[in-house]
Design a protein around this motif. Sequence first.
Motif, mmCIF file in Angstrom:
data_model
loop_
_atom_site.group_PDB
_atom_site.id
_atom_site.type_symbol
_atom_site.label_atom_id
_atom_site.label_comp_id
_atom_site.label_asym_id
_atom_site.label_seq_id
_atom_site.Cartn_x
_atom_site.Cartn_y
_atom_site.Cartn_z
ATOM 1 N N LEU A 40 15.759 51.254 8.515
ATOM 2 C CA LEU A 40 16.760 52.202 8.984
ATOM 3 C C LEU A 40 16.192 53.601 8.806
ATOM 4 N N ASP A 41 16.158 54.367 9.882
ATOM 5 C CA ASP A 41 15.641 55.733 9.845
ATOM 6 C C ASP A 41 16.709 56.647 9.249
ATOM 7 N N VAL A 42 16.422 57.210 8.072
ATOM 8 C CA VAL A 42 17.365 58.115 7.410
ATOM 9 C C VAL A 42 16.839 59.556 7.417
ATOM 10 N N THR A 43 15.891 59.824 8.290
ATOM 11 C CA THR A 43 15.335 61.172 8.418
ATOM 12 C C THR A 43 16.449 62.165 8.710
ATOM 13 N N GLY A 44 16.544 63.203 7.918
ATOM 14 C CA GLY A 44 17.538 64.241 8.141
ATOM 15 C C GLY A 44 18.932 63.929 7.624
ATOM 16 N N TRP A 45 19.150 62.747 7.055
ATOM 17 C CA TRP A 45 20.468 62.426 6.510
ATOM 18 C C TRP A 45 20.738 63.316 5.297
ATOM 19 N N PRO A 46 21.945 63.866 5.164
ATOM 20 C CA PRO A 46 22.300 64.568 3.933
ATOM 21 C C PRO A 46 22.230 63.585 2.755
ATOM 22 N N SER A 47 21.860 64.073 1.585
ATOM 23 C CA SER A 47 21.674 63.179 0.434
ATOM 24 C C SER A 47 22.928 62.376 0.115
ATOM 25 N N GLN A 48 24.123 62.926 0.294
ATOM 26 C CA GLN A 48 25.348 62.176 0.002
ATOM 27 C C GLN A 48 25.512 60.988 0.943
ATOM 28 N N GLU A 49 25.115 61.129 2.199
ATOM 29 C CA GLU A 49 25.210 60.004 3.132
ATOM 30 C C GLU A 49 24.252 58.890 2.732
ATOM 31 N N VAL A 50 23.088 59.242 2.232
ATOM 32 C CA VAL A 50 22.139 58.222 1.774
ATOM 33 C C VAL A 50 22.726 57.488 0.569
ATOM 34 N N VAL A 51 23.352 58.209 -0.345
ATOM 35 C CA VAL A 51 23.965 57.602 -1.522
ATOM 36 C C VAL A 51 25.124 56.693 -1.110
ATOM 37 N N ASP A 52 25.861 57.085 -0.066
ATOM 38 C CA ASP A 52 27.016 56.298 0.390
ATOM 39 C C ASP A 52 26.604 55.016 1.107
ATOM 40 N N GLY A 53 25.407 54.961 1.657
ATOM 41 C CA GLY A 53 24.975 53.788 2.409
ATOM 42 C C GLY A 53 25.368 53.897 3.869
ATOM 43 N N ALA A 54 25.466 52.744 4.535
ATOM 44 C CA ALA A 54 25.723 52.776 5.975
ATOM 45 C C ALA A 54 26.515 51.563 6.436
ATOM 46 N N MET A 55 27.365 51.788 7.449
ATOM 47 C CA MET A 55 28.052 50.710 8.158
ATOM 48 C C MET A 55 27.358 50.628 9.508
ATOM 49 N N LEU A 56 26.654 49.529 9.747
ATOM 50 C CA LEU A 56 25.810 49.413 10.934
ATOM 51 C C LEU A 56 26.351 48.359 11.895
ATOM 52 N N MET A 57 26.381 48.688 13.165
ATOM 53 C CA MET A 57 26.800 47.718 14.179
ATOM 54 C C MET A 57 25.826 46.545 14.161
ATOM 55 N N SER A 58 26.377 45.342 14.243
ATOM 56 C CA SER A 58 25.524 44.160 14.219
ATOM 57 C C SER A 58 26.126 43.057 15.075
ATOM 58 N N GLU A 59 25.382 42.621 16.062
ATOM 59 C CA GLU A 59 25.836 41.518 16.914
ATOM 60 C C GLU A 59 25.634 40.170 16.234
ATOM 61 N N HIS A 60 24.905 40.146 15.142
ATOM 62 C CA HIS A 60 24.564 38.888 14.493
ATOM 63 C C HIS A 60 25.349 38.649 13.206
ATOM 64 N N GLY A 61 26.266 39.527 12.861
ATOM 65 C CA GLY A 61 27.072 39.374 11.658
ATOM 66 C C GLY A 61 28.236 38.417 11.878
ATOM 67 N N GLN A 62 29.069 38.314 10.881
ATOM 68 C CA GLN A 62 30.211 37.401 10.898
ATOM 69 C C GLN A 62 31.156 37.675 12.065
ATOM 70 N N PHE A 63 31.301 38.930 12.465
ATOM 71 C CA PHE A 63 32.265 39.291 13.492
ATOM 72 C C PHE A 63 31.641 39.500 14.865
#
Length: 93
Positions: A40-63
């Motif tokens: 996951l490219d986190v270039t330029g992300w504010p440090s708080q967003e990196v600490v918070d993590g990410a909700m990523l779209m996924s066609e292969h997940g449970q939903f």
Amino acid sequence: MDAWWVDRRVYGVPSERDRGPKPGHVYVELVGGPLDGMLLDVTGWPSQEVVDGAMLMSEHGQFRPGGRSEYEPAEADAGAGGVGRFVWHGDVP
């Protein structure tokens, strides 16, 4: 750039030709879940967003299409103040 990273696929890059990591960018490895092994490219992300993590779209997940996969910084990485890996915590609709 370490040879290990060169052959990795980057999340959200649609073109097979441009799918690998780019020099000068900052990446985290996605560990577990449907996006395991991707970067996951986190270039330029504010440090708080990196600490918070990410909700990523996924066609292969449970939903399936439209669902998201939750990834958070690995405990060891967060404690050291670095990034490195995001660990899967589940899927949400």
